[in-house]
Each structure stands twice: as C-alpha cells, then as structure tokens.
Design an enzyme around this catalytic site. Structure first.
Site, PDB file in Angstrom:
ATOM      1  N   TYR A 156       1.576  15.049  13.901  1.00  0.00           N
ATOM      2  CA  TYR A 156       1.089  13.697  13.616  1.00  0.00           C
ATOM      3  C   TYR A 156      -0.029  13.686  12.579  1.00  0.00           C
ATOM      4  CZ  TYR A 156       3.633  11.574  17.528  1.00  0.00           C
ATOM      5  OH  TYR A 156       4.616  11.104  18.370  1.00  0.00           O
ATOM      6  N   LYS A 206       6.081  25.772  22.874  1.00  0.00           N
ATOM      7  CA  LYS A 206       7.345  26.426  22.504  1.00  0.00           C
ATOM      8  C   LYS A 206       6.944  27.704  21.787  1.00  0.00           C
ATOM      9  CE  LYS A 206      11.899  26.375  21.903  1.00  0.00           C
ATOM     10  NZ  LYS A 206      12.918  26.411  22.963  1.00  0.00           N
ATOM     11  N   ASP A 238      11.298  22.938  26.591  1.00  0.00           N
ATOM     12  CA  ASP A 238      12.661  22.620  27.038  1.00  0.00           C
ATOM     13  C   ASP A 238      12.778  22.829  28.549  1.00  0.00           C
ATOM     14  OD1 ASP A 238      12.281  25.329  26.485  1.00  0.00           O
ATOM     15  OD2 ASP A 238      14.234  25.633  25.516  1.00  0.00           O
ATOM     16  N   ASP A 262       4.191  13.250  23.476  1.00  0.00           N
ATOM     17  CA  ASP A 262       4.823  11.938  23.265  1.00  0.00           C
ATOM     18  C   ASP A 262       6.165  11.895  23.996  1.00  0.00           C
ATOM     19  OD1 ASP A 262       5.383   9.392  22.048  1.00  0.00           O
ATOM     20  OD2 ASP A 262       6.732  10.457  20.683  1.00  0.00           O
ATOM     21  N   ASP A 266       7.432   9.844  27.960  1.00  0.00           N
ATOM     22  CA  ASP A 266       8.511   8.888  28.262  1.00  0.00           C
ATOM     23  C   ASP A 266       9.366   9.410  29.415  1.00  0.00           C
ATOM     24  OD1 ASP A 266       7.594   7.361  26.071  1.00  0.00           O
ATOM     25  OD2 ASP A 266       9.632   6.780  25.510  1.00  0.00           O
TER      26      ASP A 266
HETATM   27  C1  IPM Z   1       3.280   6.368  21.699  1.00  0.00           C
HETATM   28  C2  IPM Z   1       4.128   5.928  20.531  1.00  0.00           C
HETATM   29  C3  IPM Z   1       3.428   6.338  19.243  1.00  0.00           C
HETATM   30  C4  IPM Z   1       3.358   7.856  19.221  1.00  0.00           C
HETATM   31  C5  IPM Z   1       4.051   5.829  17.940  1.00  0.00           C
HETATM   32  C6  IPM Z   1       4.316   4.349  17.956  1.00  0.00           C
HETATM   33  C7  IPM Z   1       3.199   6.181  16.761  1.00  0.00           C
HETATM   34  O1  IPM Z   1       5.405   6.443  20.627  1.00  0.00           O
HETATM   35  O2  IPM Z   1       2.117   5.953  21.779  1.00  0.00           O
HETATM   36  O3  IPM Z   1       3.791   7.091  22.558  1.00  0.00           O
HETATM   37  O4  IPM Z   1       4.311   8.527  18.805  1.00  0.00           O
HETATM   38  O5  IPM Z   1       2.325   8.371  19.624  1.00  0.00           O
HETATM   39 MN    MN Z   2       5.800   7.445  22.523  1.00  0.00          MN
END
Ligand code: IPM
Ligand code: MN
Ligand code: NAD
Length: 367
Positions: A156, A206, A238, A262, A266
């Site tokens: 990033y 990794k 993984d 990131d 999720d």
């Molecule tokens: C998050 C989002 C952001 C990230 C994006 C929108 C830049 O996915 O906050 O998880 O990748 O950090």
């Molecule tokens: Mn995200």
C-alpha cells in the site's frame, strides 16, 4: 466545506471536578452507504454521551465522490490540517462507481492513514450470541480474535509504476515496502494487545516465498515477542485462511502485513456474521494525532439508498473510538447494545436498527 453540527451530550457545569469531558469528532460520511451507517453511529454516540456525562462536538466534512466530481478535490491540505487537530475521526466509506478506482481510496483513505501515521489497523472479529457465522460448527467462544494489520507500508506504500504504457511491453510494478521501524512498532502494539487478551500472538506472512519481507517480519516479530515475554506462533497466509475456517480457536491476536490483513479481515467478518457488522480502528497508538474509525466494509453501491445497510459495523467502530478516547464504559454500553439487538434478531433496515439500538441503550441503562 465544513459544517458546524450540533453539540451533544450532558455535562453538569456544577459537577464536582469541573468541566465535563469534551471531544471534537470529525464526521466523514463519505460515499454510498457511508452516510447511512454513520448517521446511526452518531445517534448512538450522542445517546451514550448524555448517559455517561461527556460532550461531543461533531464537525462534518463533505469528502468523497460528490466533492471530487464537483470540484476535483479529494483531500485538500487545509482540511487535513484541521483534521490533525481533532480528537478522532468517524468515517463511513469511500469509493464510487462514478470515480476511477483508486482516486478516492488512495487519495482520501490511504492518504489519511499515511499522513496521520495510523500504523495499526485494529480489526476485531467476535461471534456474538444469536449471530450466524459462515461456518456453523464452531462454538461462538472459538471465534474471538483480532487482526492487527500493518496500515501504512507493504504493497500500500505506493511504490511502483507503469512504463511503456499502451505498448505490448507495458509493464506495471507494485513494490512492497517494509521497514524495520514500521514492522517493529506494529508488532509491539500487537504483542501488548495479546498480553491484555489471551496471550497468543500469531504472525501471518508468506515467508516461504516473500523471503525478503518475510525474513524482516519474522526476525522482528521474534525479537519483539521475546522482549514482551509472549510466545510467537506463525502461519503462512494461505494456511491461515484454512485454519480460520477450520480451527479458528487457535487465533487470538494475528499480526500481519497490510494486504494480508485487508484480505483476512473480510474473511474474519464473514466468519463472525458478515461485513455489515465488522468494525475497525485506524490507530495512531503514539497519539501524536487523531485516530480514524470506520467499518471494514466499503460504500456498497449495490445497496446504497435502499435503506438496507447494516449500521452495526459503524456503531462498533464508534465504540472502538470511544474506548480509544478514554470512555470505556460508554464504549462497552454501545458494544452491549449491538449484541442485544443482534441477539434478538437483526433488523432488516437501517432505520429499524437505529430504533432498536436506541431502545437497547435505554434498557441497559435501566431507564
Ligand atoms: C479496507 C478497504 C481499503 C483497504 C481500500 C478501500 C483502500 O478495503 O479498509 O479494508 O484496502 O485498506
Ligand atoms: Mn478491505
Ligand atoms: P463493499 O464492502 O462495499 O461491499 C461488498 C458486499 O457487502 C456488497 O454486496 C455489499 O452490499 C455488502 N455490504 C457491505 N457493507 C454492508 C452493510 N453495512 N450492510 C449490508 N451489506 C453490506 O465492497 P466492494 O463492493 O468491493 O467495494 C465498493 C466500493 O467501496 C469500492 O469503491 C471500494 O474501493 C470501496 N471500499 C471502501 C472501503 C472503505 O472505505 N474502508 C472498504 C472497502 C471497499
């Protein structure tokens, strides 16, 4: 383009001890469902402020797609300078199908993370009673972990570029930047958190392929963990995906690089009830400026305007914010209200959520 909003909260000026505690909080509603979910979070913060005797002054900043499309501005320096002096930021989400990918994500969200030195992204995942996780065979107690995501470096950082654009030899590179100091401060935070929780710290990376960055992360994490008196566990990213689904009880605090964090967060959200209820705090642990709190989800253009956005992630992010500001009881109050509403069957609409949360907050206070 700042609006001075209302001041909420109760402070009895005659209270022994003098003036009430007061916080100035920037509200960045952002795009899509961002304004919808943060409106509910604001209502909740206002309600607990009254109950717990502090004052919140909200300042709303219109940043995001609408402003960009109207003016070309993403994050003006003057706004950033104002934000530097604020106590905390509550952000909805950024990103819009009408704006090319990256303009708002990099220009607003990632710029805030970098400029305000928000080097930890704290992403707790906890399966609450009555909530269906994506994998039903685990007892709720097995799903309670926190991802400490390094938040300013890795892929990033913005290193890389494109050459020979538009030709057959067009080449694009994204470089992962990892500094000793950056990794160390992130792992130090994670080790401290593990010490306050169940004492388990897992580095996820990794190292078998990313040998340069992986070696730096591994050596640094080992040194920090030894210094903190915490054993360090390790999983390749993984395998960590497999373990999170198969055997989540092995995780307490996961520390990992920016992109892995990131993606894993999720997955953590899905395992504990979905993206709609996952909170996050972009922290400046050194407190040299404000921290930024936002739900893990994005602007969800597919449901924006339908009234069906789940505001729980935004409300729980506001709870993280209050905790960070030094209002742990108000934070616990909000957290418990979300659990109560989830436990009695989550509402289908954002406004029903708002009503249910207000009711739950009153019930808990025994009013
Ligand atoms: C998050 C989002 C952001 C990230 C994006 C929108 C830049 O996915 O906050 O998880 O990748 O950090
Ligand atoms: Mn995200
Ligand atoms: P998203 O998180 O916006 O949506 C993914 C899916 O989850 C969608 O089906 C959406 O409807 C659902 N969802 C998300 N939040 C929900 C909620 N509160 N209640 C109910 N359902 C919810 O991710 P995406 O679709 O990949 O990205 C959309 C935009 O948001 C993109 O521009 C992306 O860059 C941006 N984004 C921003 C952030 C952020 O601001 N922190 C995070 C992720 C994505």
């Amino acid at each position: 383009m700042t609006t001075e909003d209302h001041v909420a909260g109760a402070g009895d000026p005659d209270l022994p001890g003098g003036r009430p505690r007061a916080y100035t909080i920037a509200h960045l509603p952002g795009d899509g469902i961002g304004p919808e979910v943060t409106a509910v979070a604001r209502d909740c913060v206002d309600a607990v402020a009254v109950r717990h005797g502090f004052v919140v002054e909200w300042r709303t900043y219109t940043l995001g797609a609408e402003r960009y499309l109207a003016t070309g501005e993403v994050l003006p320096d003057a706004v950033l300078d104002e934000l530097r002096k604020i106590d905390a930021v509550l952000l909805g989400a950024v990103g819009s199908p009408e704006v090319p990918p990256g303009v708002l994500e990099r220009g607003l969200l990632l710029r805030l993370r970098a400029e305000l030195d928000l080097y930890v992204n704290l992403r707790p995942s906890k399966l609450r009673p009555g909530v269906a996780g994506a994998v039903t065979r685990h007892p709720a107690a097995d799903l309670d972990f926190v991802i400490v995501r390094e938040n300013t470096e890795g892929l990033y950082a913005g290193a890389g570029g494109t050459v020979h654009r538009g030709t057959a030899f067009e080449s694009a590179t994204e470089e992962s930047l990892n500094t000793r100091a950056g990794v160390e401060r992130c792992v130090r935070y994670a080790a401290g958190l593990a010490a306050r929780r169940r004492g388990r710290l897992t580095l996820v990376h990794k190292t078998n392929v990313l040998t340069h960055a992986g070696d730096l992360w591994r050596r640094t994490a080992e040194e920090v963990a030894v210094g903190a008196g915490i054993p360090l566990e390790y999983a390749h990213v993984d395998a960590a995906c497999l373990y999170l689904v198969d055997d989540p009880a092995r995780f307490d605090v996961i520390v990992t690089d920016n992109l892995f964090g990131d993606i894993l967060s999720d997955l953590g959200a899905a395992l504990t009830g979905g993206l709609g209820i996952a909170p996050s705090g972009n922290l400046n642990p050194d407190r040299t400026g404000p921290s930024v709190f936002e739900p893990v989800h994005g602007s969800a253009p597919d449901i924006a305007g339908t009234g069906r956005a789940n505001p729980a992630g935004a409300v729980l992010s506001a709870a993280l914010m209050l905790d960070h500001l030094g209002e742990p009881e108000a934070a616990a109050n909000l957290d418990a209200a979300v659990s109560a509403v989830l436990g009695s069957g989550a509402p289908d609409t954002t406004s029903d959520w708002d009503d249910a949360l207000q009711e739950a907050l009153v019930e808990e206070a025994g009013v």
